[in-house]
Design a protein around this motif. Sequence first.
Motif, PDB file in Angstrom:
ATOM      1  N   ALA A 107      36.423  44.256  34.258  1.00  0.00           N
ATOM      2  CA  ALA A 107      36.666  44.054  35.687  1.00  0.00           C
ATOM      3  C   ALA A 107      35.836  42.935  36.277  1.00  0.00           C
ATOM      4  CB  ALA A 107      36.399  45.360  36.439  1.00  0.00           C
ATOM      5  N   GLU A 108      34.817  42.478  35.530  1.00  0.00           N
ATOM      6  CA  GLU A 108      34.016  41.359  36.055  1.00  0.00           C
ATOM      7  C   GLU A 108      34.617  40.001  35.731  1.00  0.00           C
ATOM      8  OE1 GLU A 108      31.914  42.293  32.033  1.00  0.00           O
ATOM      9  OE2 GLU A 108      32.994  43.384  33.616  1.00  0.00           O
ATOM     10  N   ILE A 109      35.602  39.931  34.833  1.00  0.00           N
ATOM     11  CA  ILE A 109      36.281  38.666  34.572  1.00  0.00           C
ATOM     12  C   ILE A 109      36.910  38.189  35.887  1.00  0.00           C
ATOM     13  CG2 ILE A 109      38.076  37.511  33.226  1.00  0.00           C
ATOM     14  CD1 ILE A 109      37.761  39.719  31.127  1.00  0.00           C
ATOM     15  N   PRO A 110      36.799  36.909  36.215  1.00  0.00           N
ATOM     16  CA  PRO A 110      37.227  36.464  37.556  1.00  0.00           C
ATOM     17  C   PRO A 110      38.734  36.512  37.806  1.00  0.00           C
ATOM     18  CG  PRO A 110      35.567  34.984  36.684  1.00  0.00           C
ATOM     19  CD  PRO A 110      36.006  35.857  35.542  1.00  0.00           C
ATOM     20  N   TRP A 111      39.306  37.707  37.750  1.00  0.00           N
ATOM     21  CA  TRP A 111      40.681  37.926  38.177  1.00  0.00           C
ATOM     22  C   TRP A 111      40.804  37.743  39.687  1.00  0.00           C
ATOM     23  CZ3 TRP A 111      41.367  41.498  41.957  1.00  0.00           C
ATOM     24  CH2 TRP A 111      40.289  42.384  42.169  1.00  0.00           C
ATOM     25  N   TYR A 112      39.690  37.899  40.384  1.00  0.00           N
ATOM     26  CA  TYR A 112      39.653  37.957  41.844  1.00  0.00           C
ATOM     27  C   TYR A 112      39.659  36.569  42.492  1.00  0.00           C
ATOM     28  CZ  TYR A 112      35.027  38.002  39.732  1.00  0.00           C
ATOM     29  OH  TYR A 112      33.973  37.756  38.904  1.00  0.00           O
ATOM     30  N   VAL A 113      39.789  35.500  41.676  1.00  0.00           N
ATOM     31  CA  VAL A 113      39.778  34.153  42.252  1.00  0.00           C
ATOM     32  C   VAL A 113      40.953  33.925  43.195  1.00  0.00           C
ATOM     33  CG1 VAL A 113      38.488  33.094  40.357  1.00  0.00           C
ATOM     34  CG2 VAL A 113      40.988  33.203  40.243  1.00  0.00           C
ATOM     35  N   THR A 114      42.031  34.683  43.002  1.00  0.00           N
ATOM     36  CA  THR A 114      43.178  34.533  43.901  1.00  0.00           C
ATOM     37  C   THR A 114      43.056  35.413  45.139  1.00  0.00           C
ATOM     38  OG1 THR A 114      44.391  36.217  42.645  1.00  0.00           O
ATOM     39  CG2 THR A 114      44.728  33.908  42.015  1.00  0.00           C
ATOM     40  N   GLU A 115      42.038  36.265  45.151  1.00  0.00           N
ATOM     41  CA  GLU A 115      41.856  37.185  46.278  1.00  0.00           C
ATOM     42  C   GLU A 115      40.861  36.640  47.303  1.00  0.00           C
ATOM     43  OE1 GLU A 115      43.494  40.103  46.656  1.00  0.00           O
ATOM     44  OE2 GLU A 115      44.599  39.831  44.774  1.00  0.00           O
ATOM     45  N   VAL A 116      39.720  36.137  46.828  1.00  0.00           N
ATOM     46  CA  VAL A 116      38.665  35.651  47.730  1.00  0.00           C
ATOM     47  C   VAL A 116      38.047  34.391  47.138  1.00  0.00           C
ATOM     48  CG1 VAL A 116      38.107  37.977  48.590  1.00  0.00           C
ATOM     49  CG2 VAL A 116      36.860  37.042  46.604  1.00  0.00           C
ATOM     50  N   PRO A 117      37.406  33.549  47.958  1.00  0.00           N
ATOM     51  CA  PRO A 117      36.673  32.401  47.410  1.00  0.00           C
ATOM     52  C   PRO A 117      35.642  32.869  46.381  1.00  0.00           C
ATOM     53  CG  PRO A 117      36.833  32.244  49.792  1.00  0.00           C
ATOM     54  CD  PRO A 117      37.324  33.623  49.424  1.00  0.00           C
ATOM     55  N   THR A 118      35.594  32.171  45.246  1.00  0.00           N
ATOM     56  CA  THR A 118      34.745  32.601  44.129  1.00  0.00           C
ATOM     57  C   THR A 118      33.884  31.434  43.662  1.00  0.00           C
ATOM     58  OG1 THR A 118      36.406  34.204  43.404  1.00  0.00           O
ATOM     59  CG2 THR A 118      34.735  33.550  41.795  1.00  0.00           C
ATOM     60  N   VAL A 119      32.596  31.721  43.492  1.00  0.00           N
ATOM     61  CA  VAL A 119      31.646  30.716  43.001  1.00  0.00           C
ATOM     62  C   VAL A 119      30.949  31.267  41.775  1.00  0.00           C
ATOM     63  CG1 VAL A 119      29.596  29.345  43.525  1.00  0.00           C
ATOM     64  CG2 VAL A 119      31.268  29.817  45.333  1.00  0.00           C
ATOM     65  N   LEU A 120      30.922  30.500  40.697  1.00  0.00           N
ATOM     66  CA  LEU A 120      30.161  30.877  39.512  1.00  0.00           C
ATOM     67  C   LEU A 120      28.925  30.006  39.423  1.00  0.00           C
ATOM     68  CD1 LEU A 120      31.283  32.034  36.088  1.00  0.00           C
ATOM     69  CD2 LEU A 120      29.624  30.185  36.167  1.00  0.00           C
ATOM     70  N   VAL A 121      27.768  30.631  39.238  1.00  0.00           N
ATOM     71  CA  VAL A 121      26.502  29.924  39.086  1.00  0.00           C
ATOM     72  C   VAL A 121      25.996  30.158  37.666  1.00  0.00           C
ATOM     73  CG1 VAL A 121      24.146  29.640  39.930  1.00  0.00           C
ATOM     74  CG2 VAL A 121      25.974  30.291  41.528  1.00  0.00           C
ATOM     75  N   SER A 122      25.927  29.083  36.869  1.00  0.00           N
ATOM     76  CA  SER A 122      25.380  29.203  35.517  1.00  0.00           C
ATOM     77  C   SER A 122      23.869  29.035  35.573  1.00  0.00           C
ATOM     78  CB  SER A 122      25.979  28.154  34.589  1.00  0.00           C
ATOM     79  OG  SER A 122      25.319  28.200  33.330  1.00  0.00           O
ATOM     80  N   LEU A 123      23.179  29.978  34.969  1.00  0.00           N
ATOM     81  CA  LEU A 123      21.721  29.922  34.878  1.00  0.00           C
ATOM     82  C   LEU A 123      21.273  29.528  33.479  1.00  0.00           C
ATOM     83  CD1 LEU A 123      20.902  33.211  36.827  1.00  0.00           C
ATOM     84  CD2 LEU A 123      21.017  30.881  37.724  1.00  0.00           C
ATOM     85  N   ASN A 124      22.219  29.072  32.666  1.00  0.00           N
ATOM     86  CA  ASN A 124      21.861  28.710  31.301  1.00  0.00           C
ATOM     87  C   ASN A 124      22.838  27.698  30.739  1.00  0.00           C
ATOM     88  OD1 ASN A 124      21.304  29.154  28.250  1.00  0.00           O
ATOM     89  ND2 ASN A 124      19.658  30.279  29.271  1.00  0.00           N
ATOM     90  N   GLY A 147      44.107  47.010  45.972  1.00  0.00           N
ATOM     91  CA  GLY A 147      44.828  46.173  46.918  1.00  0.00           C
ATOM     92  C   GLY A 147      44.016  45.763  48.126  1.00  0.00           C
ATOM     93  N   ASP A 148      42.945  46.481  48.400  1.00  0.00           N
ATOM     94  CA  ASP A 148      42.140  46.149  49.572  1.00  0.00           C
ATOM     95  C   ASP A 148      40.883  45.352  49.224  1.00  0.00           C
ATOM     96  OD1 ASP A 148      40.781  48.136  48.259  1.00  0.00           O
ATOM     97  OD2 ASP A 148      40.384  49.359  50.049  1.00  0.00           O
ATOM     98  N   TYR A 149      40.869  44.716  48.033  1.00  0.00           N
ATOM     99  CA  TYR A 149      39.682  43.953  47.606  1.00  0.00           C
ATOM    100  C   TYR A 149      39.273  42.941  48.671  1.00  0.00           C
ATOM    101  CZ  TYR A 149      36.565  41.246  44.531  1.00  0.00           C
ATOM    102  OH  TYR A 149      35.474  40.616  43.984  1.00  0.00           O
ATOM    103  N   ALA A 150      40.250  42.174  49.144  1.00  0.00           N
ATOM    104  CA  ALA A 150      39.943  41.126  50.124  1.00  0.00           C
ATOM    105  C   ALA A 150      39.580  41.696  51.488  1.00  0.00           C
ATOM    106  CB  ALA A 150      41.127  40.180  50.255  1.00  0.00           C
ATOM    107  N   GLU A 151      39.854  42.960  51.712  1.00  0.00           N
ATOM    108  CA  GLU A 151      39.438  43.592  52.955  1.00  0.00           C
ATOM    109  C   GLU A 151      37.988  44.076  52.870  1.00  0.00           C
ATOM    110  OE1 GLU A 151      42.202  46.684  53.842  1.00  0.00           O
ATOM    111  OE2 GLU A 151      43.956  45.387  53.547  1.00  0.00           O
ATOM    112  N   LYS A 152      37.523  44.323  51.651  1.00  0.00           N
ATOM    113  CA  LYS A 152      36.150  44.802  51.459  1.00  0.00           C
ATOM    114  C   LYS A 152      35.148  43.667  51.304  1.00  0.00           C
ATOM    115  CE  LYS A 152      37.125  47.435  47.902  1.00  0.00           C
ATOM    116  NZ  LYS A 152      36.932  48.402  46.787  1.00  0.00           N
ATOM    117  N   TYR A 153      35.591  42.554  50.687  1.00  0.00           N
ATOM    118  CA  TYR A 153      34.678  41.459  50.386  1.00  0.00           C
ATOM    119  C   TYR A 153      35.254  40.143  50.900  1.00  0.00           C
ATOM    120  CZ  TYR A 153      33.563  45.134  47.010  1.00  0.00           C
ATOM    121  OH  TYR A 153      33.297  46.338  46.422  1.00  0.00           O
ATOM    122  N   ASP A 154      34.356  39.270  51.332  1.00  0.00           N
ATOM    123  CA  ASP A 154      34.773  37.970  51.849  1.00  0.00           C
ATOM    124  C   ASP A 154      34.663  36.860  50.806  1.00  0.00           C
ATOM    125  OD1 ASP A 154      35.141  38.900  54.617  1.00  0.00           O
ATOM    126  OD2 ASP A 154      32.964  39.197  54.544  1.00  0.00           O
TER     127      ASP A 154
END
Length: 585
Positions: free
Chosen positions: A512-529, A478-485
């Motif tokens: 846990a790395e699947i972007p469930w967190y898009v509703t918690e904090v601004p999220t950017v995906l960078v494709s390198l391939n 529940g404190d994800y958005a408090e730990k990360y911006d």
Amino acid sequence: MYEENVMVDLSRAPFNLSPDAIAWVETTLSSLSLDEKLGQLFINLDTSFDESYLDSVVSEHKVGGIRFMGAASSVVQAHIRYAQSKAKVPLLVASNPEMGGAGSISDGTLVTSHLGAGSSPDPDDAYRLGYVGGRETAAIGCNWAFAPIVDIHRNWRNTVIGTRSFGDNADIVIERAKRYFDGLSESGSAAAMKHFPGDGIDERDQHVVTTYNTLGHDEWNDSYGRVYRELIEYGVQSIMIGHIGAPELSRHFRPEMTDAEVKPATLAPELLQDLLRGELGFNGLIITDASMMVGFTQALPRRDAVPAAIAAGCDMFLFFRDPAKDRAYLRAGIENGVVTEERLNEALLRVLGLKASLGLHETPRDELVPPVDALEVIGSDEHRAIAASVSDRAVTLVKDTANTLPLTPQSHPRIRLYGITGQSDFTGTDPSGYLDIAKQELERAGFEVHVFKNALQRAAEGEEGVYFHTVMADEASGDYAEKYDAALVFANVAGFAQEATVRIHWSTPMAAEIPWYVTEVPTVLVSLNQPNHLIDVPMVKTLVHAYTPSRESIRAAVEKITGASEFTGTFNENVWCGATWGTRL
């Protein structure tokens, strides 16, 4: 004495040989024994750097050329120098400089992918890609590049050329392939464009299955055919044939052909002789793609396929499965008339003609490979600067629908960093090294970076009692958005030749790395391939394509994410994954 085939004119493009050079070709051909003639039609894949191994390849199997496995430039250069010293006829030495020097040698410069060069607003970035690749491979002694790739990426699901095509239409492919050829040619290397009759229609990979270009004759002529016509006219010296069938094209020339009779182009005389030699007027050398690929091996038994490829119109055969057996199969094909003497000599004329066009016949044997100090160009400051400038122009903002950017250390100081990693490809390159670079570049920009570790990584480090449920419970607190911006996800999903398609493979179920967190904090995906990640992560509102996992590309992406420089790269419709709903949101 050989019986000359009137179809081979070494005085015209792309050979353009002088009378003296043609005389060398004819004299050399007449001096060869049958065993030596057979050997000239094969390119060996050198899997060892041991001199005794090379002795067998060059002296016993009498090959016409070699390609090597990747290693440090000094090792490869010494290897090529030894091989040339042992060959009766100077060797064609091939490389794959699709992304610059990287891939051919372990210390080569990674400039960008074909797609990166196609996405840059500057057409000359394709020239720079060919220029660096040509210079670095020529420095180690290569004289033949299996590039440019002139496939058209029309099917977004196709991942074997997802990053290995300049784009999704003939115009961009023609423009950038010509510029690549110009840059490569400055090194004196010949080019082999690939993969005729054209990849990018089928979604599968011919390394593991025969694939098909299903366009009709008229539509093919307006797209792939136009690419080949223009590049042939431009002077490309050779063409690599894909293990790609073309049913409608084959039936255009052979109307009576049944479905079961359709063969990959490497075994299809109607595609090589009627279409490529006839309609397109190609006078240069034709080489198969790698002969261990299942797209080739599933078509015919090996004993039949080897001579059939030469009989169909291929002039050189890429890689042995077993040198003695493959040469015996070709000899048997000559003895039983599958390969006529005329067809054999026609192929040899083109092999020797390509060698003469490169000046190999008049270069002193000890000068066929540059001196050791030529290696200074590899990974040089000049080439790194080129890579940086190309990356700066190519990095592309695909979407930012939530107006997330810019993210700065002042506005979003604490970053949760995720890595999505594909398998290592057949070059053996570490697919996960990009994440350390991303962390370093984000910290360099001033961010506080917290790297996520999945259950497998935590267990490998000795943590007990960890599995995907516990990791998810830890991460999705529940404190994800408090730990990360903000969250930054770097995806390096690469690899081909092991599966028919390549998609994101998460580390665990409901990882846990699947972007469930898009509703918690601004999220950017960078494709390198790969360019098609929105099929798997449509929930991400900001997608950046950086094209390669190099430091230069990652640094350019970070600079643009922070607003330190502007995005200038472009993208084509493949990023939206067809009509998949939600990818544009």
